[in-house]
Design a protein around this motif. Structure first.
Motif, PDB file in Angstrom:
ATOM      1  N   PHE A  40       0.868  -1.181   0.000  1.00  0.00           N
ATOM      2  CA  PHE A  40       0.000   0.000   0.000  1.00  0.00           C
ATOM      3  C   PHE A  40       0.895   1.218   0.000  1.00  0.00           C
ATOM      4  N   HIS A  41       0.317   2.388  -0.216  1.00  0.00           N
ATOM      5  CA  HIS A  41       1.117   3.606  -0.235  1.00  0.00           C
ATOM      6  C   HIS A  41       0.388   4.726   0.506  1.00  0.00           C
ATOM      7  N   PHE A  42       1.171   5.747   0.892  1.00  0.00           N
ATOM      8  CA  PHE A  42       0.619   6.864   1.660  1.00  0.00           C
ATOM      9  C   PHE A  42       1.498   8.089   1.461  1.00  0.00           C
ATOM     10  N   ALA A  43       0.971   9.247   1.831  1.00  0.00           N
ATOM     11  CA  ALA A  43       1.676  10.511   1.620  1.00  0.00           C
ATOM     12  C   ALA A  43       2.967  10.565   2.437  1.00  0.00           C
ATOM     13  N   ALA A  44       4.007  11.130   1.798  1.00  0.00           N
ATOM     14  CA  ALA A  44       5.315  11.217   2.435  1.00  0.00           C
ATOM     15  C   ALA A  44       5.530  12.585   3.072  1.00  0.00           C
ATOM     16  N   ARG A  45       6.406  12.631   4.041  1.00  0.00           N
ATOM     17  CA  ARG A  45       6.814  13.894   4.652  1.00  0.00           C
ATOM     18  C   ARG A  45       7.563  14.739   3.637  1.00  0.00           C
ATOM     19  N   ASP A  46       7.649  16.037   3.911  1.00  0.00           N
ATOM     20  CA  ASP A  46       8.464  16.914   3.079  1.00  0.00           C
ATOM     21  C   ASP A  46       9.911  16.428   3.092  1.00  0.00           C
ATOM     22  N   GLY A  47      10.554  16.520   1.943  1.00  0.00           N
ATOM     23  CA  GLY A  47      11.963  16.139   1.859  1.00  0.00           C
ATOM     24  C   GLY A  47      12.194  14.684   1.520  1.00  0.00           C
ATOM     25  N   VAL A  48      11.112  13.922   1.322  1.00  0.00           N
ATOM     26  CA  VAL A  48      11.255  12.505   0.978  1.00  0.00           C
ATOM     27  C   VAL A  48      11.056  12.336  -0.523  1.00  0.00           C
TER      28      VAL A  48
END
Length: 365
Positions: A40-48
């Motif tokens: 599955f996938h999900f939103a990443a933090r800034d800078g990733v």
């Protein structure tokens, strides 16, 4: 577990309970996928960012290469979601693989659950870190740290202080807790520092964990832990004092350097501690006055270990003043043969013909 650490956990538990509830939605989705691998996938933090397959980069952590050896340049580092493949034997998790960037299908064709809440995913992963065994427990922390808008320090605090968990998991949790100590909505930097201090002083903890907690305090990016280490260096617990002194001896913080300069002159320090301070004074952060201090201090030293540390430090530093001083040690009729030999060995690496001529007839290297 110390009373101080226990009280911190009680406060943090008020935050952890709702986080565990949020993780259940991801848990149900995985359970509903049947046996075998799921992703599955999900939103990443800034800078990733990443290339979606063999590497990802996170600005606050440096470069991490996963399941591959190359590191692409910025042109191939795409800002994208975090994709996680949970490898299972039946329903038992045996591996957790983390990717970032363009979404790709898992090579084994496992079940794809699609997009999930970043917060729910982070909470599920960090819950797994507290329940799984072996490498999957540690690897579960990585995707949790990459998830956008996730508050992770309350659960990290529990992992750090949970003595039933493996040393590997707790070591990883200590590192992440220190990095995330300032996260909005988290337990706060002061709580993190008190927790690490509590572990250092807790005799129920293993020395490896206590040593990591102390080292982590000393390595906090903005030097917040240095005053704590200076206080610990005078602790009644000899182990704590010795470990703090060793950490300070290797620090480049100006306050630690000043502590080292004061400590090398102390005659009440144990030989092991004073030797560490001598080596620390002459390390890569030393200035000319530090080398002068070591040369001036040498005659007042009583132990071979301390004197040898001065010779080694000045030999590594080099320079005309130190080389001249070492030559004096090598020629001295009052020095032991061991210390003369140490000085000769150091000088023998010098290419100056004059120095080589001076060494003729002295103790052979």
């Amino acid at each position: 577990m110390s009373a101080a650490v226990r009280s911190l956990l009680i406060g943090a538990s008020l935050v952890v309970v709702p986080l565990l509830a949020a993780a259940q939605s991801v848990d149900r989705a995985i359970a509903g996928a049947g046996a075998g691998t799921v992703q599955f996938h999900f939103a990443a933090r800034d800078g990733v960012c990443g290339n979606g397959s063999n590497f990802y980069r996170a600005s606050e952590m440096g470069y991490y290469s996963t399941y591959g050896s190359g590191m692409d340049g910025d042109d191939n580092c795409a800002r994208g979601p975090v994709r996680v493949v949970v490898v299972r034997a039946g329903t038992e998790i045996i591996r957790i693989e983390t990717y970032a960037g363009p979404i790709a299908q898992d090579a084994d064709g496992g079940k794809d659950l699609g997009a999930v809440s970043a917060r729910d995913a982070a909470n599920w992963f960090i819950t797994q870190a507290g329940t799984l065994e072996g490498r999957p427990a540690r690897d579960a922390m990585q995707p949790a740290m990459l998830a956008d808008s996730a508050v992770v320090t309350p659960q990290l605090l529990h992992l750090v202080t949970d003595q039933t968990r493996s040393r590997d998991v707790r070591s990883s949790a200590i590192s992440w807790l220190a990095r995330r100590r300032d996260e909005p909505g988290g337990v706060g930097a002061a709580t993190v520092q008190r927790t690490l201090e509590g572990i250092v002083h807790d005799h129920d903890e293993g020395e490896t964990t206590r040593r990591q907690a102390l080292s982590t305090l000393g390595n906090l990016e903005r030097g917040e832990g240095v005053p704590i280490l200076i206080a610990m260096a005078g602790d009644a617990d000899a182990w704590v004092a010795r470990q703090a002194q060793s950490s300070l001896a290797n620090s480049g913080d100006p306050r630690a350097r000043q502590y080292i300069r004061q400590s090398v002159r102390r005659s009440d320090l144990a030989e092991e501690s004073r030797t560490a301070m001598i080596r620390g004074l002459g390390n890569e952060y030393a200035v000319a006055s530090d080398y002068q201090m070591l040369r001036d201090l040498y005659p007042a030293l009583d132990s071979d270990q301390e004197r040898n540390a001065v010779i080694s430090s000045l030999a590594n530093a080099g320079g005309v003043a130190n080389t001249t001083w070492l030559l004096g040690i090598a020629k001295s009729a009052t020095e032991t043969s061991g210390r003369r030999r140490l000085a000769v060995n150091a000088l023998s690496r010098n290419d100056d013909p004059k120095i080589r001529d001076e060494l003729k007839g002295l103790i052979a290297p």
